[in-house]
Design a protein around this motif. Structure first.
Motif, PDB file in Angstrom:
ATOM      1  N   ILE A 197     -22.016 105.440 105.853  1.00 50.65           N
ATOM      2  CA  ILE A 197     -21.996 104.388 104.916  1.00 50.65           C
ATOM      3  C   ILE A 197     -23.287 104.272 104.186  1.00 50.65           C
ATOM      4  N   TYR A 198     -24.215 104.577 104.649  1.00 49.40           N
ATOM      5  CA  TYR A 198     -25.574 104.541 104.034  1.00 49.40           C
ATOM      6  C   TYR A 198     -25.822 105.742 102.984  1.00 49.40           C
ATOM      7  N   ARG A 199     -25.032 107.011 103.431  1.00 49.39           N
ATOM      8  CA  ARG A 199     -25.386 107.987 102.553  1.00 49.39           C
ATOM      9  C   ARG A 199     -24.483 108.140 101.562  1.00 49.39           C
ATOM     10  N   ARG A 200     -23.072 107.636 101.700  1.00 51.40           N
ATOM     11  CA  ARG A 200     -21.938 107.675 100.707  1.00 51.40           C
ATOM     12  C   ARG A 200     -21.725 106.261 100.045  1.00 51.40           C
ATOM     13  N   ILE A 201     -22.103 105.461 100.701  1.00 51.05           N
ATOM     14  CA  ILE A 201     -21.924 103.948 100.024  1.00 51.05           C
ATOM     15  C   ILE A 201     -22.937 103.334  99.338  1.00 51.05           C
ATOM     16  N   VAL A 202     -24.083 102.858 100.252  1.00 56.25           N
ATOM     17  CA  VAL A 202     -25.127 102.200  99.913  1.00 56.25           C
ATOM     18  C   VAL A 202     -26.020 102.811  99.012  1.00 56.25           C
ATOM     19  N   MET A 203     -26.694 104.123  99.321  1.00 55.12           N
ATOM     20  CA  MET A 203     -27.580 104.760  98.546  1.00 55.12           C
ATOM     21  C   MET A 203     -27.040 105.091  97.273  1.00 55.12           C
TER      22      MET A 203
END
Lengths: 290, 311
Positions: A197-203
């Motif tokens: 989620i961090y790498r593919r959505i939020v960042m």
């Protein structure tokens, strides 16, 4: 009539002020191309600000001959860019955990991080010098490794103390909170883990925040003086700002000093003019949120 | 409690273990993500701040064969008997008292000038901001040259007054050294706060100005009753940041005057670096840092209190 007059006087004020801000820097750039005799000769006239007379790059070549300027430049590029990359990764990860995940101690960590925002670096710089001199260090000695203490005179002492930054964490935290949490829930339904989620959505949605943190990390890293002055002794590890002190010992001409100053300033000014909008926005957002 | 609690109660253990597992995983992942930043902040911020307190009561030196010993208040009694410390304190306060209103006010004027909807306004913003991006080391070096007795500043003064006024040796004269450094520092930093004021100005709704104009308010009235109250939050931020930066005055002194002439430009941070680093007296420098820390903390708390109370 009066509104026209007001507009003219407003513009005149803006132009006069622009001269006040631009002329000293213009003087630096122009002087770097002149001989010392010409620099002093031009001082009394507007020629001081104009690229006129016998111009050459002699000051630059002479400066590179006398000072390990290329090495200083390389060190600064290395130190600033690693600090920026580490800073973006480490601080965004922490901010992600603080703003989007549930865990015990979350509030306490966030409050502590925000509380440290008010501590100026100058108040603990000297105890920090003593402290880094006590830290363990793995050194390569000939063909074997050995443990010693003292981080003086290393690259990491110029990078690691500035990688984690309370302001960057706070800034990412504020930005991440504006991204809908429903995205996380949907991703978890699809079987995604938190790191995904961090790498593919939020960042990917946080481009402006990344740019802001990158700029606000890069500028002080490139311009830093007090810290490297205290922890770096050897010539081959010096960054550009401390490299300047070289000139004080060498008693070189002002033309060469202006050449060195221009060399370490022009890239930053060029970057600034190119990314003017995000620069200004990043500074502006520090104040609005503060 | 209610009649149909039996069924959910039987289901709960199963559901709880599943959520507990997910919870635990979430906590562990979060901890893993926060750890690098938290560890670095503890090692390079929390520990040194604590050390600033602890070392001030010892005889620690930067490089010493013997471990540091507790010496009580010795560093502080030495500090409060040190005439250079009082000069540093006085110079630091002098610098801050002049720079804070000057820089904040000038920055607001600049912001108002570039907030107008006229052509080329972006160009002016960029130019006013150029010194901010330039490092203080470079700026200090450049102005050292401009401030020479035969330097550009005095040549300009001489030309503008048709040769009637001959400027002083700015940095060599105890009376003019600090004002010269103040002028240069404001020149370098004012663009930063212009942008912050500008961001504040742009949050004030345009309807307020239109309404004021309909009521026949003069520009001064509009500034006094719409702009000024609208900048309340920005004002606190600008004042606090300039004050802290002003108290931390160091680079300009180190590059331009080394504290001279006659200690007229020594500042608290400069003195701390001179004793702590150049003379390796870590403990004494920690005591100076501690006093400095309390000074900054007190002033910013007072400032926050005052700016809040005025509303």
């Amino acid at each position: 009539m009066t509104s026209l007059l007001k507009r003219i006087s407003g513009h005149a004020g803006r132009i006069v002020l622009a001269l006040v801000f631009a002329l000293p820097l213009l003087f630096m750039l122009v002087s770097s191309l002149k001989t010392d005799d010409q620099i002093f000769g031009d001082l009394g006239s507007p020629r001081a600000f104009l690229p006129v007379g016998a111009l050459s790059l002699d000051n630059y070549t002479a400066m590179f001959d006398r000072v390990p300027a290329a090495r200083f430049l390389l060190n600064s590029v290395l130190i600033s860019s690693i600090t920026v990359v580490l800073g973006v990764i480490i601080n965004s990860l922490a901010a992600f955990a603080l703003s989007r995940m549930q865990w015990p101690g979350r509030r306490l960590v966030l409050t502590t991080v925000i509380a440290t925002l008010i501590v100026p670096f100058e108040t603990f710089a000297l105890p920090l010098v003593w402290w880094v001199n006590q830290l363990p260090l793995l050194r390569v000695n000939g063909f074997h490794l050995e443990w010693t203490t003292g981080w003086m005179d290393t690259y990491q002492v110029q990078i690691l103390p500035f990688a984690a930054n309370a302001f960057s964490i706070f800034f990412f935290h504020q930005f991440f909170q504006s991204i809908p949490k429903e995205l996380d829930e949907a991703a978890i339904m699809d079987g995604a883990g938190w790191f995904t989620i961090y790498r593919r959505i939020v960042m990917p949605l946080s481009g402006p925040a990344v740019a802001t943190v990158a700029i606000l990390t890069f500028l002080p890293a490139w311009n830093s003086y007090l810290w490297p002055l205290m922890v770096v002794q050897s010539e081959e590890l010096r960054p550009v700002m401390v490299g300047i002190s070289y000139f004080f010992q060498l008693n070189v001409g002002w033309g060469q000093i202006m050449a060195y100053s221009s060399m370490i300033t022009v890239p930053i000014l060029a970057l600034f003019v190119a990314f003017q909008r995000s620069f200004v926005n990043s500074i502006a957002s520090t104040g609005v949120k503060g | 409690m209610t009649t149909n609690t039996a069924a959910p109660e039987r289901l709960r253990p199963v559901r709880r273990t599943r959520t507990n597992n997910a919870r635990r995983r979430e906590s562990l992942t979060a901890l893993g993500m926060a750890t690098p930043a938290v560890v670095l902040l503890i090692v390079f911020l929390v520990v040194p701040v604590a050390l600033a307190f602890a070392l001030a009561f010892t005889d620690a030196r930067l490089i010493s064969p013997t471990p540091a010993r507790f010496v009580g208040l010795r560093n502080f009694t030495q500090l409060f008997e040190d005439p250079v410390f009082y000069k540093s304190l006085r110079n630091t306060v002098y610098f801050a008292v002049v720079v804070v209103p000057l820089q904040a006010g000038l920055a607001l004027v600049l912001a108002l000038l570039v907030n107008a909807k006229v052509r080329g306004v972006n160009f002016f913003r960029t130019v006013y901001f150029l010194p901010v991006v330039t490092s203080m080391v470079v700026v200090s070096l450049l102005w050292t040259f401009l401030y020479r007795e035969d330097g550009l500043v005095n040549r300009v003064i001489s030309t503008l007054t048709l040769g009637h006024v001959q400027g002083p040796d700015w940095l060599g004269d105890p009376a003019t050294a600090m004002p010269a450094i103040i002028l240069m520092s404001v020149w370098q930093g004012v663009g930063f706060h212009m942008i912050i004021w500008l961001a504040g100005l742009q949050t004030i709704p345009a309807e307020l100005y239109e309404a004021a104009e309909l009521d026949g308010a003069t520009p001064w009235h509009r500034f006094r009753h719409v702009t000024w109250p609208g900048l309340r939050a920005t004002r606190t931020f600008v004042l606090v940041t300039i004050t802290i930066a002003a108290f931390s005055l160091f680079t300009q002194i180190r590059v331009m005057t080394q504290g001279g002439p006659l200690d007229s430009t020594t500042t608290v941070v400069f003195q701390a670096v001179r004793t702590g680093y150049d003379q390796q007296q870590t403990a004494y420098a920690a005591a100076i840092s501690l006093v400095f820390f309390l000074l900054v903390l007190t002033v910013s708390l007072i400032q926050r209190f005052l700016t809040r109370e005025k509303d």
